[in-house]
Design a protein around this motif. Structure first.
Motif, PDB file in Angstrom:
ATOM      1  N   UNK A  48     -10.332  -8.387  24.925  1.00 32.64           N
ATOM      2  CA  UNK A  48      -9.976  -9.455  24.035  1.00 32.64           C
ATOM      3  C   UNK A  48      -8.493  -9.376  23.442  1.00 32.64           C
ATOM      4  N   UNK A  49      -8.258  -8.075  23.142  1.00 33.76           N
ATOM      5  CA  UNK A  49      -6.790  -7.965  22.352  1.00 33.76           C
ATOM      6  C   UNK A  49      -5.864  -7.983  23.316  1.00 33.76           C
ATOM      7  N   UNK A  50      -5.969  -7.406  24.655  1.00 34.48           N
ATOM      8  CA  UNK A  50      -4.995  -7.677  25.815  1.00 34.48           C
ATOM      9  C   UNK A  50      -4.776  -9.100  26.191  1.00 34.48           C
ATOM     10  N   UNK A  51      -5.723  -9.900  26.081  1.00 36.10           N
ATOM     11  CA  UNK A  51      -5.624 -11.282  26.418  1.00 36.10           C
ATOM     12  C   UNK A  51      -4.742 -11.980  25.373  1.00 36.10           C
ATOM     13  N   UNK A  52      -4.788 -11.706  24.152  1.00 36.68           N
ATOM     14  CA  UNK A  52      -3.877 -12.311  23.289  1.00 36.68           C
ATOM     15  C   UNK A  52      -2.637 -11.751  23.197  1.00 36.68           C
ATOM     16  N   UNK A  66      -4.371  -2.280  23.870  1.00 37.88           N
ATOM     17  CA  UNK A  66      -3.651  -3.558  24.428  1.00 37.88           C
ATOM     18  C   UNK A  66      -1.999  -3.430  24.238  1.00 37.88           C
ATOM     19  N   UNK A  67      -1.865  -2.752  23.395  1.00 36.30           N
ATOM     20  CA  UNK A  67      -0.261  -2.032  23.498  1.00 36.30           C
ATOM     21  C   UNK A  67       0.237  -1.699  24.865  1.00 36.30           C
ATOM     22  N   UNK A 119       0.670  -4.402  27.082  1.00 34.77           N
ATOM     23  CA  UNK A 119       1.753  -5.161  26.976  1.00 34.77           C
ATOM     24  C   UNK A 119       2.948  -4.212  27.798  1.00 34.77           C
ATOM     25  N   UNK A 120       3.112  -3.222  27.331  1.00 38.04           N
ATOM     26  CA  UNK A 120       4.254  -2.399  27.965  1.00 38.04           C
ATOM     27  C   UNK A 120       4.341  -2.382  29.507  1.00 38.04           C
ATOM     28  N   UNK A 121       3.059  -2.373  30.036  1.00 37.38           N
ATOM     29  CA  UNK A 121       3.118  -2.682  31.463  1.00 37.38           C
ATOM     30  C   UNK A 121       3.656  -3.924  31.957  1.00 37.38           C
TER      31      UNK A 121
END
Length: 289
Positions: free
Chosen positions: A17-21, A233-234, A237-239
């Protein structure tokens, strides 16, 4: 679609959920998959709040169903590209090995291992043709350390680790990178889905009942110190931003210390420490609490 394309499995809650956003906020068009699209309302609402609703597309997908995966593969043909895959769908089941049925083990592997393989095979032709792509597999500290009472989950994550090692080496020449995120304990609903603990290990007449109870007590005692899922999720994002290129990425309180402990301490000492922490004493093979 003019944006980069990301596919996220199990995106209706937790890390997915958080990674999608996060990915949508980076400008990805995110194909947010879940078994029940009706559970995607909260995701769409959050995407709207973050002004990325147009970049999130809900798609039904059951990674254990050949028919569902085939429909997903046909959908990808219409798009023609995939830039990032986050294999997040999964659940945790446990119990003591003597009491876990083979079917319970099989169900665990169908989601956590074979599900990953199915979806990865769907996206690889596009990534290989593009000459680039990122595959992120959500593993666990359990993929590196065999905790008692959790052998279905532990063994599935160990299998995922081995699969990912081979996959990384196979795909590197094609410009595709594979990453393993290895979280510790986080506030997600991973134990609220699937089959949880096999009922036999929770029955008072089970020879493992006291042992299972001690494990559950330890889990409950640590509930307040569970990590924030946003940390995972962070990392995703970094990847995605090419700021983190490592293969294995352990994340969470105590995870690196646990891995170091396993690397440097003899196993006989490790098992004594674990059993002592659980309050389990053994005398000539008979477990006593």
């Amino acid at each position: 679609m003019n944006h980069k394309i990301a596919v996220v499995t199990g995106s209706n809650s937790g890390f997915g959920f958080l990674s999608t956003l996060e990915l949508a906020q980076l400008g990805y068009t995110v194909i947010a998959t879940m078994r029940d699209p009706d559970k995607g309302n909260a995701l769409i609402q959050q995407a709207e709040k973050r002004k990325v609703k147009d970049l999130v597309q809900i798609l039904p997908l059951d990674v254990t169903s050949e028919a569902s995966v085939k429909a997903f593969a046909n959908y990808l043909k219409q798009i023609g590209r995939v830039d990032l895959l986050l294999n997040n769908a999964g659940y945790a089941s446990g119990g003591f090995s003597e009491e876990v049925t083979i079917n319970e083990y099989r169900n665990q592997f169908e989601t956590n291992v074979f599900g990953v393989m199915r979806i990865t095979q769907c996206v690889l032709p596009y990534m290989r043709k593009q000459g680039n792509g990122k595959i992120i597999n959500l593993s666990s500290i359990s993929g590196k350390f065999g905790f008692p009472g959790l052998s279905p989950y532990v063994s599935s994550k160990h299998a995922l680790e081995g699969y990912s090692e081979s996959l990384r080496l196979e795909l590197k020449p094609f410009g595709i990178t594979v990453h393993l995120i290895e979280p510790g304990s986080y506030r997600t609903n991973i134990w609220d889905t699937g089959k949880k603990i096999t009922p036999r290990s929770l029955e008072k007449n089970s020879p493992y009942y006291a042992y299972m109870k001690a494990i559950n007590n330890e889990i409950e005692a640590g509930a307040e110190s569970l990590g924030d899922p946003m940390e995972i999720a962070a990392v995703v994002r970094e990847i995605a931003l090419n700021r983190k290129n490592s293969f294995r990425i352990p994340v969470g309180k105590g995870v690196r210390l646990t891995l170091l402990m396993k690397a440097v301490l003899p196993w006989t000492l490790i098992e004594k420490l674990i059993l002592k922490k659980l309050g389990i004493n053994f005398d000539q093979g008979e477990g006593r609490t």
